[in-house]
Write a protein that holds these residues in place. Sequence first.
Motif, PDB file in Angstrom:
ATOM      1  N   ARG A  63      -2.123  -5.044  -7.846  1.00 16.18           N
ATOM      2  CA  ARG A  63      -2.176  -3.626  -7.561  1.00 16.18           C
ATOM      3  C   ARG A  63      -3.437  -3.007  -8.139  1.00 16.18           C
ATOM      4  O   ARG A  63      -3.940  -3.453  -9.177  1.00 16.18           O
ATOM      5  CB  ARG A  63      -0.924  -2.916  -8.063  1.00 16.18           C
ATOM      6  CG  ARG A  63      -0.766  -2.854  -9.558  1.00 16.18           C
ATOM      7  CD  ARG A  63       0.554  -2.192  -9.943  1.00 16.18           C
ATOM      8  NE  ARG A  63       0.572  -1.858 -11.359  1.00 16.18           N
ATOM      9  CZ  ARG A  63       1.607  -1.340 -11.989  1.00 16.18           C
ATOM     10  NH1 ARG A  63       2.725  -1.096 -11.329  1.00 16.18           N
ATOM     11  NH2 ARG A  63       1.531  -1.042 -13.275  1.00 16.18           N
ATOM     12  N   SER A  74      -2.529   0.950  -4.445  1.00 14.12           N
ATOM     13  CA  SER A  74      -2.450  -0.010  -3.354  1.00 14.12           C
ATOM     14  C   SER A  74      -1.943  -1.323  -3.934  1.00 14.12           C
ATOM     15  O   SER A  74      -2.466  -1.810  -4.943  1.00 14.12           O
ATOM     16  CB  SER A  74      -3.838  -0.199  -2.728  1.00 14.12           C
ATOM     17  OG  SER A  74      -3.830  -1.215  -1.746  1.00 14.12           O
ATOM     18  N   ASN A 115      -6.937  -6.011  -0.910  1.00 11.98           N
ATOM     19  CA  ASN A 115      -6.835  -4.577  -1.178  1.00 11.98           C
ATOM     20  C   ASN A 115      -8.112  -3.859  -0.756  1.00 11.98           C
ATOM     21  O   ASN A 115      -8.068  -2.776  -0.163  1.00 11.98           O
ATOM     22  CB  ASN A 115      -6.587  -4.332  -2.677  1.00 11.98           C
ATOM     23  CG  ASN A 115      -5.113  -4.243  -3.028  1.00 11.98           C
ATOM     24  OD1 ASN A 115      -4.346  -3.567  -2.347  1.00 11.98           O
ATOM     25  ND2 ASN A 115      -4.702  -4.916  -4.095  1.00 11.98           N
ATOM     26  N   ILE A 119      -8.585  -0.734   1.794  1.00 15.49           N
ATOM     27  CA  ILE A 119      -9.205   0.507   1.323  1.00 15.49           C
ATOM     28  C   ILE A 119     -10.467   0.831   2.112  1.00 15.49           C
ATOM     29  O   ILE A 119     -10.720   1.991   2.463  1.00 15.49           O
ATOM     30  CB  ILE A 119      -9.487   0.398  -0.189  1.00 15.49           C
ATOM     31  CG1 ILE A 119      -8.153   0.299  -0.953  1.00 15.49           C
ATOM     32  CG2 ILE A 119     -10.304   1.590  -0.691  1.00 15.49           C
ATOM     33  CD1 ILE A 119      -8.276  -0.263  -2.347  1.00 15.49           C
ATOM     34  N   HIS A 178       2.016  -5.390   2.157  1.00 14.65           N
ATOM     35  CA  HIS A 178       1.121  -4.440   1.526  1.00 14.65           C
ATOM     36  C   HIS A 178       1.766  -3.062   1.499  1.00 14.65           C
ATOM     37  O   HIS A 178       2.403  -2.642   2.465  1.00 14.65           O
ATOM     38  CB  HIS A 178      -0.214  -4.335   2.263  1.00 14.65           C
ATOM     39  CG  HIS A 178      -1.051  -3.207   1.762  1.00 14.65           C
ATOM     40  ND1 HIS A 178      -1.085  -1.984   2.391  1.00 14.65           N
ATOM     41  CD2 HIS A 178      -1.825  -3.090   0.656  1.00 14.65           C
ATOM     42  CE1 HIS A 178      -1.865  -1.163   1.698  1.00 14.65           C
ATOM     43  NE2 HIS A 178      -2.328  -1.808   0.654  1.00 14.65           N
ATOM     44  N   LEU A 180       1.021   1.115   0.239  1.00 10.55           N
ATOM     45  CA  LEU A 180       0.228   2.179  -0.354  1.00 10.55           C
ATOM     46  C   LEU A 180       1.181   3.251  -0.839  1.00 10.55           C
ATOM     47  O   LEU A 180       1.960   3.800  -0.057  1.00 10.55           O
ATOM     48  CB  LEU A 180      -0.749   2.777   0.664  1.00 10.55           C
ATOM     49  CG  LEU A 180      -1.460   4.068   0.213  1.00 10.55           C
ATOM     50  CD1 LEU A 180      -2.316   3.802  -1.012  1.00 10.55           C
ATOM     51  CD2 LEU A 180      -2.276   4.666   1.331  1.00 10.55           C
TER      52      LEU A 180
END
Length: 414
Positions: A63, A74, A115, A119, A178, A180
């Motif tokens: 994370r 995330s 990640n 992003i 995943h 968020l």
Amino acid sequence: MKLDIKALGTFYEMAREGAGLAAGRLTRMTGVETRVGVTKLNFMRGSEIQKEFDDGRDKVGIRVELSDGIDGHSVIVFDRESALEVVRILLDSADADEFDDMSRSAVTEVGQIMNAGFIDGWADVLETAIDVETPEFVEGATADAFIGDLAEAPNADDFALLFQSRIEAVDTEIEFRHYLFPERESMARVLDRHRDPNSVGIEYDKLAGFDEMAKQGAKEVASNITTLTGIDTEVEVRRLNFASLEAIPEEIDDEMLVGVAHELDGNPSGYLLFLFDEQSAREVVEATVPSPPDDEFGDLGVSAIKELGNIMASGFIDGWANVLDTTIDHSPPEYIHDYGAAVIDPVVIQLGEDQEFAFVFDTVMRANDREFDCSIYAIPDQADLERALNELDVEKVADAETKADVSIDELENA
């Protein structure tokens, strides 16, 4: 916080773009062929998020904390064996079965690169910069281990907007998800920047109220099934998804399914589907037909399933009509017996003439001691849903009468 379809659509594209970049980077790093699976925005209670993590499986996560363009965390989550498979591939270690410093470093690097893919995709769509902190390796089997100390993680009764993507490794036993977890005020600012200025929008709290109405309706459906069939059922999973129409069929299991579809007419209009796997449908027929036929899906079986569909539809939507002080009619049940996504394709095609995205009330009911599953998909027309929510009095939801106006006896004798 206000939501509108344009802003949520931007967020959806953001999530899909990020998933594509993350999948490509995983392939380049490991040589494992990947494809993007389901991408969606989930509106979920904290209790349901906890259930999703608390599945009894050991997991490993990476994370990172985000700031500037969007605040939050995330998180990449592997099941433990998948994380070890990543280690075996990267370190060429066939017998890796524990996490030492080197294997933790390898998984952390993979998670950080993935990640970063997500992003970068979000930043591209939002046309902004997003700052990222140092990645953190996490392992455990419960939600507390992964999100228990995150300020933006919702409490059990809180209603949260959660981004989820699934990337599938082809021909390799690697599974991961995943998430968020955005900070609410940060999310509100981003939503506001991307809103359609001509849209009235949907108050976030009203969407939460409507979700609670759907939950109450699902409980009423479970009660009706138990009364009619004697099969003791309970609602196991509840979530409200926002996804592109083309992604909805990807959620349907790849197996033969039996069920009924109803078209809704009122405020809101839309579609309501009840889907059983074949074994569950046989359980329904055997429980409701005095002398079950050899062919459960002949005329008698079809009639029993359609009758149950009528009862379930009334239980699900009557509470909506009561709270909204409106009338919602449903069409006679249309029997479905087809494979996988084919059961929902006609609905997607029909809705796709007027909209690109949809809110989907997605519920699964299960019986504890029988081979019985029932999936419910309620897909309202998006313009009707916006009008209905603008008229919703959230304070009325908790006291709403969710019982069907038509009794089971009346439906059975109809």
